[in-house]
Motif scaffolding. Structure first.
Motif, PDB file in Angstrom:
ATOM      1  N   TYR A  74     -33.269  35.640  -3.351  1.00  0.00           N
ATOM      2  CA  TYR A  74     -34.112  35.637  -2.150  1.00  0.00           C
ATOM      3  C   TYR A  74     -33.568  34.650  -1.113  1.00  0.00           C
ATOM      4  O   TYR A  74     -33.578  34.912   0.085  1.00  0.00           O
ATOM      5  CB  TYR A  74     -35.560  35.288  -2.507  1.00  0.00           C
ATOM      6  CG  TYR A  74     -36.383  36.479  -2.952  1.00  0.00           C
ATOM      7  CD1 TYR A  74     -37.033  37.282  -2.017  1.00  0.00           C
ATOM      8  CD2 TYR A  74     -36.516  36.813  -4.290  1.00  0.00           C
ATOM      9  CE1 TYR A  74     -37.787  38.379  -2.414  1.00  0.00           C
ATOM     10  CE2 TYR A  74     -37.270  37.904  -4.703  1.00  0.00           C
ATOM     11  CZ  TYR A  74     -37.905  38.688  -3.756  1.00  0.00           C
ATOM     12  OH  TYR A  74     -38.652  39.774  -4.136  1.00  0.00           O
ATOM     13  N   ASN A  93     -52.704  47.153   2.010  1.00  0.00           N
ATOM     14  CA  ASN A  93     -52.145  46.394   3.132  1.00  0.00           C
ATOM     15  C   ASN A  93     -50.812  46.966   3.593  1.00  0.00           C
ATOM     16  O   ASN A  93     -50.521  47.004   4.790  1.00  0.00           O
ATOM     17  CB  ASN A  93     -51.968  44.919   2.736  1.00  0.00           C
ATOM     18  CG  ASN A  93     -53.290  44.273   2.382  1.00  0.00           C
ATOM     19  OD1 ASN A  93     -54.335  44.672   2.889  1.00  0.00           O
ATOM     20  ND2 ASN A  93     -53.253  43.289   1.506  1.00  0.00           N
ATOM     21  N   VAL A 108     -39.434  41.695   0.548  1.00  0.00           N
ATOM     22  CA  VAL A 108     -40.111  40.651   1.334  1.00  0.00           C
ATOM     23  C   VAL A 108     -41.310  41.243   2.082  1.00  0.00           C
ATOM     24  O   VAL A 108     -42.377  40.623   2.148  1.00  0.00           O
ATOM     25  CB  VAL A 108     -39.114  39.961   2.288  1.00  0.00           C
ATOM     26  CG1 VAL A 108     -39.843  39.026   3.245  1.00  0.00           C
ATOM     27  CG2 VAL A 108     -38.069  39.187   1.477  1.00  0.00           C
ATOM     28  N   ALA A 162     -44.021  41.638  -0.518  1.00  0.00           N
ATOM     29  CA  ALA A 162     -44.560  40.343  -0.945  1.00  0.00           C
ATOM     30  C   ALA A 162     -45.529  39.796   0.098  1.00  0.00           C
ATOM     31  O   ALA A 162     -46.626  39.338  -0.233  1.00  0.00           O
ATOM     32  CB  ALA A 162     -43.425  39.343  -1.175  1.00  0.00           C
ATOM     33  N   LYS A 163     -45.136  39.852   1.359  1.00  0.00           N
ATOM     34  CA  LYS A 163     -45.978  39.279   2.406  1.00  0.00           C
ATOM     35  C   LYS A 163     -47.301  40.017   2.538  1.00  0.00           C
ATOM     36  O   LYS A 163     -48.320  39.430   2.871  1.00  0.00           O
ATOM     37  CB  LYS A 163     -45.232  39.302   3.738  1.00  0.00           C
ATOM     38  CG  LYS A 163     -44.110  38.276   3.807  1.00  0.00           C
ATOM     39  CD  LYS A 163     -43.504  38.232   5.198  1.00  0.00           C
ATOM     40  CE  LYS A 163     -42.531  37.069   5.314  1.00  0.00           C
ATOM     41  NZ  LYS A 163     -41.939  36.974   6.660  1.00  0.00           N
ATOM     42  N   LEU A 164     -47.292  41.318   2.277  1.00  0.00           N
ATOM     43  CA  LEU A 164     -48.507  42.107   2.462  1.00  0.00           C
ATOM     44  C   LEU A 164     -49.363  42.184   1.215  1.00  0.00           C
ATOM     45  O   LEU A 164     -50.584  42.262   1.299  1.00  0.00           O
ATOM     46  CB  LEU A 164     -48.134  43.529   2.905  1.00  0.00           C
ATOM     47  CG  LEU A 164     -47.549  43.630   4.315  1.00  0.00           C
ATOM     48  CD1 LEU A 164     -46.869  44.968   4.504  1.00  0.00           C
ATOM     49  CD2 LEU A 164     -48.641  43.420   5.374  1.00  0.00           C
ATOM     50  N   GLU A 165     -48.739  42.168   0.060  1.00  0.00           N
ATOM     51  CA  GLU A 165     -49.486  42.435  -1.172  1.00  0.00           C
ATOM     52  C   GLU A 165     -49.540  41.228  -2.114  1.00  0.00           C
ATOM     53  O   GLU A 165     -50.071  41.331  -3.220  1.00  0.00           O
ATOM     54  CB  GLU A 165     -48.902  43.665  -1.896  1.00  0.00           C
ATOM     55  CG  GLU A 165     -48.983  44.955  -1.088  1.00  0.00           C
ATOM     56  CD  GLU A 165     -50.422  45.479  -0.928  1.00  0.00           C
ATOM     57  OE1 GLU A 165     -51.275  45.119  -1.748  1.00  0.00           O
ATOM     58  OE2 GLU A 165     -50.667  46.219   0.041  1.00  0.00           O
ATOM     59  N   THR A 166     -48.964  40.107  -1.701  1.00  0.00           N
ATOM     60  CA  THR A 166     -48.990  38.822  -2.425  1.00  0.00           C
ATOM     61  C   THR A 166     -48.254  38.853  -3.763  1.00  0.00           C
ATOM     62  O   THR A 166     -48.335  37.880  -4.502  1.00  0.00           O
ATOM     63  CB  THR A 166     -50.422  38.271  -2.674  1.00  0.00           C
ATOM     64  OG1 THR A 166     -51.003  38.905  -3.807  1.00  0.00           O
ATOM     65  CG2 THR A 166     -51.319  38.420  -1.481  1.00  0.00           C
ATOM     66  N   ILE A 167     -47.557  39.910  -4.075  1.00  0.00           N
ATOM     67  CA  ILE A 167     -46.760  39.923  -5.306  1.00  0.00           C
ATOM     68  C   ILE A 167     -45.286  39.862  -4.936  1.00  0.00           C
ATOM     69  O   ILE A 167     -44.799  40.682  -4.163  1.00  0.00           O
ATOM     70  CB  ILE A 167     -47.031  41.186  -6.147  1.00  0.00           C
ATOM     71  CG1 ILE A 167     -48.480  41.198  -6.644  1.00  0.00           C
ATOM     72  CG2 ILE A 167     -46.064  41.253  -7.333  1.00  0.00           C
ATOM     73  CD1 ILE A 167     -48.887  42.499  -7.311  1.00  0.00           C
ATOM     74  N   LEU A 168     -44.594  38.877  -5.474  1.00  0.00           N
ATOM     75  CA  LEU A 168     -43.159  38.721  -5.225  1.00  0.00           C
ATOM     76  C   LEU A 168     -42.416  39.560  -6.261  1.00  0.00           C
ATOM     77  O   LEU A 168     -42.394  39.218  -7.433  1.00  0.00           O
ATOM     78  CB  LEU A 168     -42.786  37.250  -5.379  1.00  0.00           C
ATOM     79  CG  LEU A 168     -41.367  36.871  -5.001  1.00  0.00           C
ATOM     80  CD1 LEU A 168     -41.275  36.673  -3.493  1.00  0.00           C
ATOM     81  CD2 LEU A 168     -40.965  35.584  -5.703  1.00  0.00           C
ATOM     82  N   LEU A 185     -32.547  35.389   2.665  1.00  0.00           N
ATOM     83  CA  LEU A 185     -33.160  34.701   3.806  1.00  0.00           C
ATOM     84  C   LEU A 185     -32.104  34.025   4.671  1.00  0.00           C
ATOM     85  O   LEU A 185     -32.260  33.902   5.884  1.00  0.00           O
ATOM     86  CB  LEU A 185     -34.168  33.656   3.320  1.00  0.00           C
ATOM     87  CG  LEU A 185     -35.406  34.211   2.609  1.00  0.00           C
ATOM     88  CD1 LEU A 185     -36.204  33.068   1.980  1.00  0.00           C
ATOM     89  CD2 LEU A 185     -36.284  35.006   3.566  1.00  0.00           C
TER      90      LEU A 185
END
Lengths: 460, 460
Positions: free
Chosen positions: B427, B90, B375, B378-384, B431
């Motif tokens: 984080y 992704n 970030v 995380a958003k693309l690969e679901t791992i934070l 943000l």
């Protein structure tokens, strides 16, 4: 025979390509949802204002046994699935039990729980329908986190109504959702009519899941191109979660194993219903006879002490009515750290299976005994479980100890639904011996049963 | 050719049975540790009061290429290893790069990071020697968590000296360690001489890693049957962490792949040294020529702006001296959320490889740019990701974007060392746009270089 590994990961090729719909094999169906205005069985189209169409169809389809998992959903599943099947060798050894203890571990993704399995599916169908935003509620935060990830991936806006108590106690849960782009609102809020009404009546309330559901539905139905999604209870959610059981069964077959006992923690029933699905199919079709145990908190005992009755899914009483084991939508959940198991009702499918004795047993566990099991498991197996999951661990340990007494070499499978990284305040309370066990009195339950709706000719 | 999966899990059978000692293939060895009293090369036996014997031998053994991993250690590894090799499809798609991006994910265990690989080994050897307790320090908490788990498993007592700033800011990290039975002490503390001296001089200090190391060593050397263990920097730690690279290489070979670029974040060097080990072997032996990049925070730039010199490993100056890239043991680490990368020195092995140009490049990254990458990933690969790991992500993205410009289809491998569950305060700051970037001035660095020891005839 080859030694069974500590952890079996199926390969990407073995990832199921279809979800399994347990209703297709049930001899008697769960009672239909009722329209809250007319008390008549709800038609699929009547659900379209709340749910997106594909999901409304899944919700009401009791005959299609298998649904293809869309490629776009599989693409995300492949990042974290198939999830591991663990063999708790160290726990077995420490207990001195002849039982074999397996666990299906769903905490291996950033959302930290099995909730992502349905979140991805629901966000996908919403995107497919051309929607631009979703709303939902979250209590403990596992569902909100999972849906935030899914919406971020598919480019959908998301409003999460988070029970105010959790919102204040779990700032880091909120931060994870915000990292994935969600708008997190403390519920009750002044952004909805129902929220404002509750706040006017009780400005200091810390909210409830039922209240957050009411707000999320109002927001969804008053926002263009927006729908509401729910992380448990619903048939569609159990459908998506069937992937847990399907993988577990394939993995056990590969090891030449089949569970004598299957154990799941039960809040709304999404994990339990998903884990047991293919094993329950074997039972329904007379192929095998595994023993199923649902474990719930003694503080929120919908299966063990609730009524099998029609009830609202929310406190605002705007949802369709479902026949389920329920404590009454007016039930005030007690303080309990397993926030994901603090819902007044139970999945209609799970409820029906329990009512008809296919789901063999429901058991409740007190909080401190659950944490005893959680800490024991963590120390031996290096996984720090979520308090919800620890209910299943408690039961698995108890069953394994029974085997020690009887000498039976039973094969136990339980669902380890998630990790406890965001529950350290609860662990701290446990370690400091300041954790309490709360069990509602019969009087408390009677008061909440009195909130059950009267339905002429059906439930008087 | 079969499509490469999103995630490859090797089987339990493929778990390496030996660690690889990179020193055995280095043409020139890192300079020896020096006794801080005599400035003479330290003999293995001189380390026994601090380290347990087997580990002291591993520390000083530069000729044995492979060490058998004890069965008891393998038994724990099997619960969470082999760790997955991910393909960031992704991310590749979002970047529009022809590069292939792989990551070795070490966050799949409760400790949340690669630190468990060495913690298990160190606790095992301590138990084998008949010790009853260990001491260590922790900054961000990943090492302390990992060691708590390992000590819990082997039944060892553990005192963790946690940098006071972290102790106060990360109560949940502390709670995890306590759940696994560790005694967590805020450092500086009144339980050691060195702690009391520091507190007397500066009662309001929030501590430092170097100070916590001094306290942990004092505690270990004044307690019967107790030794000190360290989670990074040391040769023994890099040896244990070689399992990361060994698995990564096997997995890539199984996919018919070999990395053109290998990227690791670098604090003390444990992850970087472990990840690159077998690929570096290929380079040292002239079999392959991968390009290695170490990424460190701009706020703590030991490789990019430090001196290659003999230095103490702690601020108390009680440890042996190591020749390494260092900012001086008096370096005051700036506020930075990648707490695991906030150490004044660097592994002697990694330092030597960098000095001799086998490690091709060191790069520093500013904090906000690191979180941009975290970030996005995380958003693309679901791992934070943990902030530490996000340094490697930043670099992998930058390299992939270069490939987009040049059209090169490079194969990139980076180490995703852990998850960011306990870093949500960071984080949130990101943000809310309240995160700052700090880069030490040349004057700041000069002041800390002035703390480097003078060693007659070697370093004047």
């Amino acid at each position: 025979m080859a030694k069974i590994p500590h952890r079996l990961n199926l390969t990407e090729d073995q990832l199921p390509k279809q979800w399994y719909n347990l209703r297709a094999d049930m001899k008697e169906q769960p009672d239909p949802l009722l329209n809250p205005a007319t008390f008549q069985p709800i038609r699929t189209e009547e659900l379209y204002p709340i749910f997106c169409e594909e999901l409304a169809q899944q919700e009401t389809d009791s005959s299609t046994a298998y649904f293809d998992i869309p490629d776009e959903v599989l693409d995300i599943y492949k990042i974290y699935r198939p999830s591991p099947l663990g063999r708790a060798y160290n726990l077995e050894k420490a207990l001195g039990t002849p039982a074999k203890i397996y666990y299906k571990f769903e905490g291996n993704n950033t959302s930290g729980s099995h909730k992502l399995n349905s979140a991805v599916a629901q966000a996908y169908y919403a995107k497919q329908q051309g929607l631009t935003s979703l709303t939902t509620e979250t209590g403990a935060g596992q569902w909100g986190t999972a849906l935030s990830e899914a919406c971020s991936y598919f480019g959908l806006n998301l409003d999460v109504f988070m029970v105010k108590g959790s919102f204040m106690q779990k700032p880091y849960r909120k931060a994870v959702m915000q990292t994935f782009g969600a708008n997190v609102v403390a519920s009750p809020s002044d952004t909805t009519k129902v929220g404002r009404a509750i706040l006017a009546a009780n400005p200091d309330t810390t909210g409830s899941l039922g209240c957050a559901i009411s707000e999320a539905i109002e927001k969804a139905t008053t926002t263009p191109n927006c729908r509401y999604v729910l992380g448990s209870v619903l048939n569609q959610v159990l459908l998506h979660q069937s992937i847990i059981g399907l993988e577990a069964k394939t993995a056990m077959e590969q090891l030449g194993e089949y569970p004598d006992i299957v154990i799941g923690c039960a809040g709304g029933g999404s994990n339990l219903g998903g884990l047991i699905a293919p094993f329950m199919q074997d039972k329904l079709l007379g192929r095998k006879n595994p023993y199923f145990i649902a474990v719930e908190p003694a503080s929120c005992p919908s299966l063990t002490r609730g009524r099998y009755a029609y009830d609202f899914c929310d406190t605002g009483k705007v949802t369709p009515l479902a026949r389920m084991y329920t404590l009454g939508s007016g039930f005030i959940p007690s303080p309990n750290h397993a926030g994901g198991l603090r819902y007044h009702g139970m999945s209609p499918i799970v409820s029906k299976l329990y009512h008809d004795r296919y789901l063999d047993e429901a058991r409740s566990a007190e909080q401190t005994k659950v944490f005893d099991a959680a800490v024991q498991f963590a120390k031996l197996e290096t996984i720090l479980p979520a308090p919800e999951s620890a209910h299943a661990i408690r039961c698995a340990i108890d069953e394994a100890l029974k085997c020690k007494e009887t000498g039976e070499e039973k094969t136990i499978l339980f669902g380890l639904t998630g990790t406890g990284y965001f529950d350290m305040a609860a662990y701290t309370q446990y370690l400091e011996h300041s954790m309490t066990d709360y069990v509602p009195s019969d009087g408390d339950l009677q008061a909440s049963f009195d909130t059950l709706p009267k339905i002429p000719g059906i439930q008087d």
